[in-house]
Design a protein around this motif. Structure first.
Motif, PDB file in Angstrom:
ATOM      1  N   HIS A  19       3.901   5.546  -5.607  1.00 45.66           N
ATOM      2  CA  HIS A  19       3.831   5.515  -7.068  1.00 45.66           C
ATOM      3  C   HIS A  19       2.730   6.451  -7.571  1.00 45.66           C
ATOM      4  CE1 HIS A  19       4.309   3.936 -11.084  1.00 45.66           C
ATOM      5  NE2 HIS A  19       3.003   3.719 -11.149  1.00 45.66           N
ATOM      6  N   VAL A  20       1.574   6.422  -6.913  1.00 45.98           N
ATOM      7  CA  VAL A  20       0.460   7.309  -7.301  1.00 45.98           C
ATOM      8  C   VAL A  20       0.869   8.761  -7.110  1.00 45.98           C
ATOM      9  CG1 VAL A  20      -1.873   8.048  -6.661  1.00 45.98           C
ATOM     10  CG2 VAL A  20      -1.357   5.618  -6.898  1.00 45.98           C
ATOM     11  N   THR A  37       1.076  11.306 -10.184  1.00 44.72           N
ATOM     12  CA  THR A  37       0.218  12.492 -10.130  1.00 44.72           C
ATOM     13  C   THR A  37       1.053  13.757 -10.261  1.00 44.72           C
ATOM     14  OG1 THR A  37      -1.327  11.310  -8.710  1.00 44.72           O
ATOM     15  CG2 THR A  37      -1.518  13.703  -8.744  1.00 44.72           C
ATOM     16  N   LYS A  38       2.177  13.784  -9.574  1.00 41.01           N
ATOM     17  CA  LYS A  38       3.055  14.946  -9.628  1.00 41.01           C
ATOM     18  C   LYS A  38       3.576  15.150 -11.055  1.00 41.01           C
ATOM     19  CE  LYS A  38       6.982  16.899  -7.109  1.00 41.01           C
ATOM     20  NZ  LYS A  38       7.958  16.638  -6.056  1.00 41.01           N
ATOM     21  N   THR A  39       4.016  14.074 -11.701  1.00 38.29           N
ATOM     22  CA  THR A  39       4.516  14.151 -13.074  1.00 38.29           C
ATOM     23  C   THR A  39       3.408  14.627 -14.010  1.00 38.29           C
ATOM     24  OG1 THR A  39       6.041  12.336 -12.630  1.00 38.29           O
ATOM     25  CG2 THR A  39       5.595  12.814 -14.920  1.00 38.29           C
ATOM     26  N   ALA A  40       2.212  14.065 -13.870  1.00 38.08           N
ATOM     27  CA  ALA A  40       1.092  14.461 -14.725  1.00 38.08           C
ATOM     28  C   ALA A  40       0.732  15.924 -14.505  1.00 38.08           C
ATOM     29  CB  ALA A  40      -0.111  13.574 -14.451  1.00 38.08           C
ATOM     30  N   THR A  41       0.761  16.366 -13.280  1.00 37.51           N
ATOM     31  CA  THR A  41       0.449  17.770 -12.971  1.00 37.51           C
ATOM     32  C   THR A  41       1.463  18.699 -13.632  1.00 37.51           C
ATOM     33  OG1 THR A  41      -0.499  17.104 -10.846  1.00 37.51           O
ATOM     34  CG2 THR A  41       0.080  19.417 -11.089  1.00 37.51           C
ATOM     35  N   HIS A  42       2.733  18.336 -13.570  1.00 41.17           N
ATOM     36  CA  HIS A  42       3.772  19.162 -14.196  1.00 41.17           C
ATOM     37  C   HIS A  42       3.601  19.195 -15.719  1.00 41.17           C
ATOM     38  CE1 HIS A  42       6.029  20.240 -10.668  1.00 41.17           C
ATOM     39  NE2 HIS A  42       6.134  18.971 -10.291  1.00 41.17           N
ATOM     40  N   THR A  47       0.830  -1.202   0.000  1.00 36.78           N
ATOM     41  CA  THR A  47       0.000   0.000   0.000  1.00 36.78           C
ATOM     42  C   THR A  47       0.865   1.252   0.000  1.00 36.78           C
ATOM     43  OG1 THR A  47      -1.724  -1.184   1.198  1.00 36.78           O
ATOM     44  CG2 THR A  47      -1.851   1.201   1.218  1.00 36.78           C
ATOM     45  N   GLN A  48       1.911   1.251   0.816  1.00 33.88           N
ATOM     46  CA  GLN A  48       2.814   2.404   0.851  1.00 33.88           C
ATOM     47  C   GLN A  48       3.498   2.582  -0.491  1.00 33.88           C
ATOM     48  OE1 GLN A  48       5.362   1.493   4.166  1.00 33.88           O
ATOM     49  NE2 GLN A  48       4.080   2.613   5.631  1.00 33.88           N
ATOM     50  N   SER A  49       3.941   1.489  -1.082  1.00 34.25           N
ATOM     51  CA  SER A  49       4.610   1.545  -2.379  1.00 34.25           C
ATOM     52  C   SER A  49       3.656   2.082  -3.443  1.00 34.25           C
ATOM     53  CB  SER A  49       5.102   0.149  -2.774  1.00 34.25           C
ATOM     54  OG  SER A  49       5.685   0.176  -4.051  1.00 34.25           O
TER      55      SER A  49
END
Length: 105
Positions: free
Chosen positions: A74-75, A79-84, A68-70
């Motif tokens: 990853h999410v 998400t950060k990459t997609a936002t950028h 779950t932590q992994s």
């Protein structure tokens, strides 16, 4: 017949009779002991099963937590990459619009 012969026969009859009465009691004791041993074995098997379930549950819980932590990391990264990427494309689109709306000099 003499008293000696009758006495020895009587002793023999008493000895045989006493062993015939003693055997069922020994069998009863043996059965009771077998039952106790079986109960003890069952109890020990239940303890071992409980410990195995506890250990397996604990390991599974740790694996779920780790996974779950992994997945969460990853999410977050995705998400950060997609936002950028979206911000970059939005900025590029805004610059194109600005370039088209400015008067030519």
């Amino acid at each position: 017949m003499s008293f000696g012969k009758n006495c020895s026969r009587l002793v023999l009859v008493v000895a045989i009779a006493s062993t015939s009465f003693a055997l069922p009691r020994q069998a009863d004791q043996s059965a009771k002991q077998d039952t106790k041993a079986a109960a003890h074995d069952t109890k020990e098997a239940a303890k071992h099963t409980g410990q195995a379930v506890k250990t397996t549950t604990k390991k599974t819980g740790h694996e779920v937590k780790k996974t779950t932590q992994s997945t969460g990391h990853h999410v977050k990264k995705t998400t950060k990459t997609a936002t950028h990427k979206v911000a970059s494309k939005t900025r590029q689109g805004a610059e194109k619009v600005e370039d088209k709306t400015q008067p030519n000099q």
